[in-house]
Scaffold this motif. Structure first.
Motif, PDB file in Angstrom:
ATOM      1  N   SER A 102      18.461  -8.282  -5.136  1.00  0.00           N
ATOM      2  CA  SER A 102      17.445  -8.475  -6.155  1.00  0.00           C
ATOM      3  C   SER A 102      18.095  -8.743  -7.514  1.00  0.00           C
ATOM      4  CB  SER A 102      16.559  -7.240  -6.268  1.00  0.00           C
ATOM      5  OG  SER A 102      15.710  -7.357  -7.399  1.00  0.00           O
ATOM      6  N   LEU A 103      17.689  -9.834  -8.137  1.00  0.00           N
ATOM      7  CA  LEU A 103      18.176 -10.145  -9.482  1.00  0.00           C
ATOM      8  C   LEU A 103      17.246  -9.615 -10.564  1.00  0.00           C
ATOM      9  CD1 LEU A 103      19.630 -13.754  -9.088  1.00  0.00           C
ATOM     10  CD2 LEU A 103      20.862 -11.595  -9.275  1.00  0.00           C
ATOM     11  N   LEU A 104      16.245  -8.859 -10.167  1.00  0.00           N
ATOM     12  CA  LEU A 104      15.375  -8.254 -11.181  1.00  0.00           C
ATOM     13  C   LEU A 104      16.074  -7.074 -11.848  1.00  0.00           C
ATOM     14  CD1 LEU A 104      11.833  -8.491  -9.598  1.00  0.00           C
ATOM     15  CD2 LEU A 104      13.038 -10.085 -11.092  1.00  0.00           C
ATOM     16  N   THR A 105      17.194  -6.659 -11.304  1.00  0.00           N
ATOM     17  CA  THR A 105      18.109  -5.750 -11.988  1.00  0.00           C
ATOM     18  C   THR A 105      19.442  -6.481 -12.117  1.00  0.00           C
ATOM     19  OG1 THR A 105      18.758  -4.752  -9.893  1.00  0.00           O
ATOM     20  CG2 THR A 105      16.997  -3.677 -11.125  1.00  0.00           C
ATOM     21  N   ALA A 106      20.268  -6.000 -13.020  1.00  0.00           N
ATOM     22  CA  ALA A 106      21.506  -6.707 -13.332  1.00  0.00           C
ATOM     23  C   ALA A 106      22.433  -6.778 -12.129  1.00  0.00           C
ATOM     24  CB  ALA A 106      22.203  -6.026 -14.498  1.00  0.00           C
ATOM     25  N   VAL A 107      22.915  -7.989 -11.855  1.00  0.00           N
ATOM     26  CA  VAL A 107      23.916  -8.214 -10.809  1.00  0.00           C
ATOM     27  C   VAL A 107      25.065  -8.965 -11.466  1.00  0.00           C
ATOM     28  CG1 VAL A 107      24.451  -9.376  -8.641  1.00  0.00           C
ATOM     29  CG2 VAL A 107      22.215  -8.269  -8.958  1.00  0.00           C
ATOM     30  N   PRO A 108      26.265  -8.440 -11.446  1.00  0.00           N
ATOM     31  CA  PRO A 108      27.378  -9.142 -12.085  1.00  0.00           C
ATOM     32  C   PRO A 108      27.684 -10.446 -11.372  1.00  0.00           C
ATOM     33  CG  PRO A 108      28.157  -7.236 -10.870  1.00  0.00           C
ATOM     34  CD  PRO A 108      26.681  -7.154 -10.859  1.00  0.00           C
ATOM     35  N   PRO A 109      28.184 -11.438 -12.092  1.00  0.00           N
ATOM     36  CA  PRO A 109      28.475 -12.736 -11.462  1.00  0.00           C
ATOM     37  C   PRO A 109      29.341 -12.616 -10.218  1.00  0.00           C
ATOM     38  CG  PRO A 109      28.611 -12.945 -13.835  1.00  0.00           C
ATOM     39  CD  PRO A 109      28.411 -11.482 -13.551  1.00  0.00           C
ATOM     40  N   ARG A 110      30.279 -11.689 -10.215  1.00  0.00           N
ATOM     41  CA  ARG A 110      31.186 -11.567  -9.073  1.00  0.00           C
ATOM     42  C   ARG A 110      30.455 -11.170  -7.796  1.00  0.00           C
ATOM     43  NH1 ARG A 110      32.116  -6.974 -12.148  1.00  0.00           N
ATOM     44  NH2 ARG A 110      31.633  -4.995 -11.108  1.00  0.00           N
ATOM     45  N   ASP A 111      29.259 -10.622  -7.921  1.00  0.00           N
ATOM     46  CA  ASP A 111      28.505 -10.178  -6.746  1.00  0.00           C
ATOM     47  C   ASP A 111      27.510 -11.217  -6.241  1.00  0.00           C
ATOM     48  OD1 ASP A 111      28.326  -6.657  -7.688  1.00  0.00           O
ATOM     49  OD2 ASP A 111      29.891  -7.843  -6.714  1.00  0.00           O
ATOM     50  N   MET A 112      27.439 -12.359  -6.895  1.00  0.00           N
ATOM     51  CA  MET A 112      26.587 -13.433  -6.401  1.00  0.00           C
ATOM     52  C   MET A 112      27.244 -14.062  -5.173  1.00  0.00           C
ATOM     53  SD  MET A 112      23.987 -13.361  -8.350  1.00  0.00           S
ATOM     54  CE  MET A 112      23.170 -14.915  -7.998  1.00  0.00           C
ATOM     55  N   ASP A 113      26.430 -14.533  -4.240  1.00  0.00           N
ATOM     56  CA  ASP A 113      26.962 -14.993  -2.956  1.00  0.00           C
ATOM     57  C   ASP A 113      27.270 -16.484  -2.908  1.00  0.00           C
ATOM     58  OD1 ASP A 113      25.089 -12.486  -2.401  1.00  0.00           O
ATOM     59  OD2 ASP A 113      26.546 -12.623  -0.763  1.00  0.00           O
ATOM     60  N   TYR A 114      26.473 -17.275  -3.584  1.00  0.00           N
ATOM     61  CA  TYR A 114      26.664 -18.722  -3.534  1.00  0.00           C
ATOM     62  C   TYR A 114      26.576 -19.295  -4.941  1.00  0.00           C
ATOM     63  CZ  TYR A 114      25.573 -17.877   1.355  1.00  0.00           C
ATOM     64  OH  TYR A 114      25.561 -17.386   2.639  1.00  0.00           O
ATOM     65  N   TRP A 115      27.389 -20.315  -5.203  1.00  0.00           N
ATOM     66  CA  TRP A 115      27.445 -20.943  -6.521  1.00  0.00           C
ATOM     67  C   TRP A 115      27.428 -22.461  -6.391  1.00  0.00           C
ATOM     68  CZ3 TRP A 115      27.377 -18.336 -11.068  1.00  0.00           C
ATOM     69  CH2 TRP A 115      27.664 -16.978 -11.044  1.00  0.00           C
ATOM     70  N   GLY A 116      26.820 -23.103  -7.397  1.00  0.00           N
ATOM     71  CA  GLY A 116      26.997 -24.529  -7.567  1.00  0.00           C
ATOM     72  C   GLY A 116      28.241 -24.790  -8.390  1.00  0.00           C
ATOM     73  N   LYS A 117      28.524 -26.067  -8.637  1.00  0.00           N
ATOM     74  CA  LYS A 117      29.736 -26.435  -9.373  1.00  0.00           C
ATOM     75  C   LYS A 117      29.532 -26.467 -10.877  1.00  0.00           C
ATOM     76  CE  LYS A 117      31.864 -28.924  -5.564  1.00  0.00           C
ATOM     77  NZ  LYS A 117      32.463 -30.182  -5.094  1.00  0.00           N
ATOM     78  N   GLY A 118      28.280 -26.397 -11.318  1.00  0.00           N
ATOM     79  CA  GLY A 118      28.002 -26.315 -12.736  1.00  0.00           C
ATOM     80  C   GLY A 118      27.673 -27.651 -13.377  1.00  0.00           C
ATOM     81  N   THR A 119      26.967 -27.570 -14.510  1.00  0.00           N
ATOM     82  CA  THR A 119      26.656 -28.744 -15.310  1.00  0.00           C
ATOM     83  C   THR A 119      26.810 -28.367 -16.783  1.00  0.00           C
ATOM     84  OG1 THR A 119      24.998 -30.481 -15.704  1.00  0.00           O
ATOM     85  CG2 THR A 119      24.157 -28.254 -15.347  1.00  0.00           C
ATOM     86  N   LEU A 120      27.471 -29.232 -17.542  1.00  0.00           N
ATOM     87  CA  LEU A 120      27.811 -28.915 -18.928  1.00  0.00           C
ATOM     88  C   LEU A 120      26.677 -29.284 -19.873  1.00  0.00           C
ATOM     89  CD1 LEU A 120      29.875 -28.092 -21.129  1.00  0.00           C
ATOM     90  CD2 LEU A 120      30.702 -30.468 -21.063  1.00  0.00           C
ATOM     91  N   VAL A 121      26.306 -28.333 -20.709  1.00  0.00           N
ATOM     92  CA  VAL A 121      25.349 -28.562 -21.785  1.00  0.00           C
ATOM     93  C   VAL A 121      26.073 -28.352 -23.106  1.00  0.00           C
ATOM     94  CG1 VAL A 121      23.217 -27.796 -22.884  1.00  0.00           C
ATOM     95  CG2 VAL A 121      23.388 -27.830 -20.380  1.00  0.00           C
ATOM     96  N   THR A 122      26.042 -29.362 -23.957  1.00  0.00           N
ATOM     97  CA  THR A 122      26.670 -29.283 -25.267  1.00  0.00           C
ATOM     98  C   THR A 122      25.598 -29.465 -26.321  1.00  0.00           C
ATOM     99  OG1 THR A 122      28.722 -30.221 -24.396  1.00  0.00           O
ATOM    100  CG2 THR A 122      28.447 -30.203 -26.790  1.00  0.00           C
ATOM    101  N   VAL A 123      25.484 -28.487 -27.214  1.00  0.00           N
ATOM    102  CA  VAL A 123      24.470 -28.531 -28.265  1.00  0.00           C
ATOM    103  C   VAL A 123      25.182 -28.717 -29.600  1.00  0.00           C
ATOM    104  CG1 VAL A 123      22.509 -27.371 -29.331  1.00  0.00           C
ATOM    105  CG2 VAL A 123      23.040 -26.956 -26.909  1.00  0.00           C
TER     106      VAL A 123
END
Length: 125
Positions: A102-123
């Motif tokens: 459940s992500l309705l409580t804090a889960v550290p990034p290291r405990d996430m199971d699957y990741w995408g490669k990311g997309t860059l946002v520059t403001v």
């Protein structure tokens, strides 16, 4: 095979809006929570927003509350992050992630199971 593919990043000006997408495939989505995280240059990866696929319940980091909205499309199997009133401090690589926890409580990034490669946002200011 589980796949998360982000899109929608780019260069925007402060005050602009941008919508990120995360196309999801490979599993029964109703049993997973989906999250957006971001990592700015020289900083640790941090939580941005989360949504429970089955119920649609959401949670946000204080820094984006009221400006960002997470949503999911059950037909397209896609998670969105609508970002409004963007600030230079929102500049980061944005990652989509998934977990059966459940992500309705804090889960550290290291405990996430699957990741995408990311997309860059520059403001820019």
């Amino acid at each position: 095979q589980v796949q998360l593919v982000e899109s929608g990043g780019g260069l925007v000006q402060a005050g602009d809006s941008r919508r990120l997408s995360c196309a999801v495939s490979g599993w029964a989505l109703s049993n997973y929570d989906m999250g957006w995280f971001r990592q700015a240059p020289g900083k640790e990866r941090e939580f941005v927003a989360a949504i429970r696929w089955r119920s649609g319940s959401t949670r946000y980091a204080d820094s984006v509350k009221g400006r960002f909205t997470i949503a999911r499309d059950n037909v397209e199997n896609t998670v969105y992050l609508q970002m409004n009133s963007l600030k230079p401090e929102d500049t980061a690589v944005y990652y989509c992630a998934a977990t059966p926890k459940s992500l309705l409580t804090a889960v550290p990034p290291r405990d996430m199971d699957y990741w995408g490669k990311g997309t860059l946002v520059t403001v820019s200011s």
